[in-house]
Scaffold this active site. Sequence first.
Site, PDB file in Angstrom:
ATOM      1  CB  ALA A  82      -0.895   0.003   1.231  1.00 39.61           C
ATOM      2  CE  LYS A  83       5.453   4.779  -0.385  1.00 38.45           C
ATOM      3  NZ  LYS A  83       6.577   3.883  -0.095  1.00 38.45           N
ATOM      4  N   GLY A  84       0.490   5.784   0.757  1.00 39.94           N
ATOM      5  CA  GLY A  84      -0.372   6.953   0.920  1.00 39.94           C
ATOM      6  C   GLY A  84       0.418   8.190   0.598  1.00 39.94           C
TER       7      GLY A  84
END
Length: 417
Positions: free
Chosen positions: A106-108
């Site tokens: 995931a990444k934000g």
Amino acid sequence: MKELLTPTFLMAQKQLEDVAKLINLEEDILERLKFPRKSLLVSMPVRMDNGHVKTFMGYRVQHDLAMGPSKGGIRYSPEVDLGEVAALAMWMTWKCALMNLPFGGAKGGICCNPEEMSEGELERLTRRYTTEILPMIGPERDIPAPDMYTNEKTMAWIMDTYSNYYGYAIPGVVTGKPIGLGGSLGRIEATGRGVAFSTMYILEKMGMPSSGLDVVVQGFGNVGSVAAKRLFEQGHNIIAISDVHGGIYNKNGINIDKLINYYKETGTIKDFEASDNIINEELLELGCDILIPCAIGNVITRDNAPKLNCKIISEGANGPVTPEADDILKDKGIIIIPSILANSGGVTVSYFEWVQDIQRLFWSEDEVINKLNILLTKTLDEVYGLSQDRHVDLRTAAMMIGVGRVAEAKRLRGLYP
Ligand code: GLU
């Protein structure tokens, strides 16, 4: 869809497609891996110090959920867009699978300029972002961590906001926290430590000396400074190093311990004793044995790749070398340790932190470092071994292992409904 298909995301997709051919991946599985599973775009109004309200755009992307909760950092940068965050989420999937961690990627990110914001503004932005992405995250769902321009303090704000919502302390919702909130010993240094460890491993395999080599490091943040320190302690010459504002060069080697103290006192590396100031572009092209880009992505492109003058590139940053540059460097005989391997120490100790939080049982720093070294050695052996067997470069070998493991999990779970 248009917002997703940016050049960076298309580059990540192309890497996947190339590897899919090499491992004979079924079309149906490739189709499922080419896109992120969940993406959230939020706008966040924040009261600035001048009393006015400013709206920021933020993202959280979960690429794969097949093997456990998703995992990956949150970055604050003016460059952030959906495509970049999605590409980084996909790379996190391969990185976690390569290290055999029970996570998807995931990444934000928040599109903002953290250098121009006060601590109060950053705190209000972080807490609002946490509230907006709250249904997506959690120790069993998706676990954020630091990335560019976020740190322990950011993670403490996220943990506090999330825990306030549920009414009790939930340390496992983020990693890279302060030790006093359930962080892990050794987490801050883990990424840089892993970069240095993988570099030394490859040096040995190449039959190169274990000390006395010339090293150039781009970036003096959490990754670059620690990698430089470890290699300096090992007896290598760090001939140049830089931060966002510029770099310094000394052909006889820079004393990194002294530089770290100088930086603590002055807030800059500029004008450090016995060194010349140089700009970041010059730094990448310096003649050296090892080049370690630890700043941002896409810094080595088809334009500067022909001018590079090193033997090994160890990718501390995520995706610093574009695919076109990759081909040029391969022709020049430069060995690249890919980011999903070289910088995997960070997410690996994040995994240890999550395990410690869930068990409420904390390990000594030695225990953390030993476990990290064991996992890294095992993975380096696998990647190096496969690259020799299949006559492919280290990036391809690392991707073949990572993608292969995720594909196998998808195969085993089947397609619902
Ligand atoms: N942001 C780091 C990375 O790109 C660490 C991620 C994590 O610890 O979850 O690998």
